[in-house]
Design an enzyme around this catalytic site. Structure first.
Site, mmCIF file in Angstrom:
data_model
loop_
_atom_site.group_PDB
_atom_site.id
_atom_site.type_symbol
_atom_site.label_atom_id
_atom_site.label_comp_id
_atom_site.label_asym_id
_atom_site.label_seq_id
_atom_site.Cartn_x
_atom_site.Cartn_y
_atom_site.Cartn_z
ATOM 1 N N GLU A 378 0.801 -1.238 0.000
ATOM 2 C CA GLU A 378 0.000 0.000 0.000
ATOM 3 C C GLU A 378 0.832 1.285 0.000
ATOM 4 O OE1 GLU A 378 -3.869 -1.804 2.337
ATOM 5 O OE2 GLU A 378 -2.199 -1.084 3.528
HETATM 6 C C1 TNX Z 1 -4.472 -4.144 4.677
HETATM 7 S S1 TNX Z 1 -2.973 -6.482 4.050
HETATM 8 C C2 TNX Z 1 -3.219 -3.903 5.183
HETATM 9 C C3 TNX Z 1 -3.078 -3.402 6.558
HETATM 10 C C4 TNX Z 1 -4.400 -3.222 7.234
HETATM 11 C C5 TNX Z 1 -5.315 -4.365 6.862
HETATM 12 C C6 TNX Z 1 -6.636 -4.332 7.564
HETATM 13 C C7 TNX Z 1 -1.796 -5.481 4.130
HETATM 14 C C8 TNX Z 1 -0.511 -5.938 3.727
HETATM 15 N N1 TNX Z 1 -2.050 -4.235 4.556
HETATM 16 O O1 TNX Z 1 -2.349 -2.189 6.558
HETATM 17 O O2 TNX Z 1 -4.176 -3.192 8.600
HETATM 18 O O3 TNX Z 1 -5.541 -4.318 5.468
HETATM 19 O O4 TNX Z 1 -7.339 -5.494 7.315
#
Ligand code: TNX
Length: 602
Positions: A378
């Site tokens: 992300e």
């Molecule tokens: C996605 S899955 C994220 C996290 C959040 C989560 C909440 C991933 C690698 N990153 O930053 O906490 O969703 O479900």
């Protein structure tokens, strides 16, 4: 945390043949009056002692048929051969004998520590031979090995033989012995979970189990960044992993809302970046000594710690501490919300790579395991070549430290380095970028968001958790196959399975346990058990017997309606959501933040 009434009512048992627990199961209220351990036992001859023991055992077997079948183990063992006439009864004067090996000895000590509180027996531990005792742990090159070598190159398989006179665990490694001990623990009566002595015949069902894991990497992740959890809480989570033969704990140590590990060369990361948490709580961080305690506790339970520093995104807390890393050189305000994808360290600034090298270098020095997780998810504001270039430099730093890179699957487009592992958290098994990275040599840990994410709600009315990846009830956690989940992948590319628990909405140990149980055992079975031994019907029956165990051990869990729990109410329900979401005011003591806020607080 209020202590719930510890009484199981089996009058509403959904599965009467599993209801072998007493109507009033209150182990802590029935202390055993034991004969003082004076000269009496030592005064009898060995032959008389053996006779007395076997008489006790025979009586025990008559009085107390085993409440547990040999196959009632989670995760399902590879092979189970019951011998109904061969039940074993643990006698008060039993000794544990173990091969003369320091690591095996640790496992034997661990077994004694597991059994002593509930049995009240002394269970002395001594080397094998000369005197083989009723509980034997033997290291043997001829022990069963699974087809899969573990990540450390050792096998994890074990063999458990239960006869009227002996319980014998045989394995090629101490890790195998340890897994055998966890199986034995599940075959003892529920009351073995009591922390105080219980009057009980400690019967173990007779027969043989031969067992090894399907995948070498079996893990769970705890996000200690969104909410901070002290050393004691993390150690308890490690215990939960070990119980179900999971062998990796991934710690998500850094994120926008908090930096949780002290770094000597960049001290403000912890002292400034560690002060915050989701919802405005006080945060906290681990000193090097705290982190070492976690690593050592895990190692004794054959669990490897995988530390994650999430880069280049999810870095707001680091930028608050060191604005020089921010693209505009200006400190952002501390962040205590739950959005993602807005922060990043400047990939065009050489200072950023000093930071990455220093942080990963210190973490590597504290971490004996082979893995360093660099995050990579992300980072929406670092695009294209800027992103892959950053990841490739971070990967080279990790390789230069002699460690293996793990990253969320977004790092797939970056160049390959030896042994690189992608942690896949998608919800759609068709992922060409990851498939291409696998063709270039990457391996994969599977954490499918819609099966393995422990922060997803069980059902619409689950009081905490998310639902962006869907609802995950126990059946959904159980019902998938890691080897075939991603299309176009060779099964050999799958290193294993990990169940992440993100903690935006999880702020106490009870809430961790509520989200973990009963889904973690389901995912443990996905990762450990051979497909031919797995079935939903079999699993739910075996899992049902664990409710009373968790209850006896004071472990909170979700009493999923899919499971035929032998007693009701089976779970320790969460207090109402408003109460559990409360963050303690700054400075307010909290059991979840008990151990590691500042070095001074110790
Ligand atoms: C996605 S899955 C994220 C996290 C959040 C989560 C909440 C991933 C690698 N990153 O930053 O906490 O969703 O479900």
């Amino acid at each position: 945390m209020p202590v719930p009434p510890r009484t199981l009512d089996v009058t509403r048992c959904a599965k009467p043949d599993l209801c072998h627990i007493p109507r009033e199961y209150t182990p802590w209220s029935r202390p055993v009056s034991r004969t003082p351990r004076t000269g009496v036992a030592r005064a009898v001859t060995p032959a008389a002692g053996a006779l007395a023991r076997s008489a006790t055992q025979a009586a025990g077997r008559l009085l107390t048929p085993p409440t547990i079948g040999l196959g009632d183990v989670v995760p399902a063992p590879t092979s189970v051969r019951p011998r109904p006439a061969a039940d074993f009864v643990l006698a008060a004067d039993a000794a544990i004998r173990v091969s003369a090996d320091a690591d095996a000895r640790e496992v034997a000590d661990h077994l004694a520590e597991l059994l002593r509180p509930a049995t009240g027996y002394p269970l002395p531990v001594a080397d094998l031979p000369p005197a083989p005792g009723p509980l034997q742990l033997t290291l043997s090159a001829a022990a069963p090995h699974g087809p899969v070598a573990t990540v450390s190159g050792d096998a994890e398989g074990y063999r458990l033989d239960i006869d009227p006179d002996t319980v014998r665990i045989t394995a090629g490694t101490a890790t195998g012995l340890f897994h055998g001990v966890q199986t034995l623990r599940q075959l003892l009566p529920v009351a073995v979970e009591s922390r105080t002595p219980v009057a009980q015949h400690w019967v173990v069902p007779g027969g043989s189990i031969v067992d090894w894991p399907r995948f070498p990497y079996r893990g769970a992740m705890l996000d200690v960044a969104r909410h901070f959890f002290g050393v004691e809480d993390v150690c308890r989570v490690i215990d939960h992993l070990a119980r179900y033969k999971l062998n990796h704990l991934h710690l998500h140590l850094t994120d926008d809302q908090g930096w949780r590990i002290a770094v000597d060369s960049w001290p403000r990361l912890a002292t400034v970046g560690g002060r915050t948490a989701v919802g405005g709580g006080p945060g906290g961080w681990y000193t090097a000594a705290d982190y070492r305690r976690i690593v050592a506790y895990a190692a004794r339970r054959h669990v490897t710690v995988v530390p994650e520093v999430d880069l280049p995104g999810h870095t707001n807390a680091a930028l608050v501490a060191y604005p020089e890393l921010a693209p505009d050189g200006v400190a952002p305000p501390p962040y205590t919300g739950t959005e993602v994808g807005f922060s990043y360290v400047d990939p065009t600034n050489e200072r950023t790579y000093d930071f990455v090298a220093d942080v990963l270098g210190e973490l590597a020095a504290l971490t004996p395991g082979p893995w360093l997780h660099i995050g990579g998810d992300e980072a929406y504001k670092v695009k294209g070549a800027a992103y892959t270039g950053f990841v490739e430099r971070a990967q080279r730093i990790v390789a230069g430290l002699g460690r293996t890179v793990v990253g969320w699957h977004q790092i797939a487009p970056a160049g390959q380095v030896d042994g690189r592992v992608l942690q896949w958290w998608g919800t759609d098994g068709d992922d060409p970028a990851v498939a291409e990275a696998v063709r270039r040599g990457a391996r994969v840990i599977l954490s499918p968001g819609n099966h393995a994410y422990l922060d997803m709600k069980y059902a619409p009315d689950t009081p905490i958790g998310h639902d962006w990846a869907g609802l995950i009830d126990v059946h959904r956690a159980y019902h998938w196959d890691p080897a075939t989940h991603l299309t176009g992948f060779p099964a050999e590319a799958v290193l294993g399975v990990e169940a992440p628990l993100w903690t935006e909405s999880v702020s106490s140990l009870a809430e961790i346990e509520f989200m973990v149980f009963p889904r973690l055992p389901a995912l443990a079975e996905v990762a450990w058990s051979t497909p031919s031994t797995r079935s939903w019907t079999g699993f739910r029956g075996r899992l049902a017997g664990h409710g009373p165990r968790w209850h006896a051990a004071g472990i909170a869990f979700h009493p999923s309606p899919e499971i035929p729990w032998p007693a009701a109410p089976a779970g320790r329900h969460l207090p109402d959501a408003a109460e559990t979401h409360r963050n303690p005011a700054p400075g307010q003591p909290s059991s979840a933040r008990d151990t590691a806020t500042t070095p001074d607080a110790r």
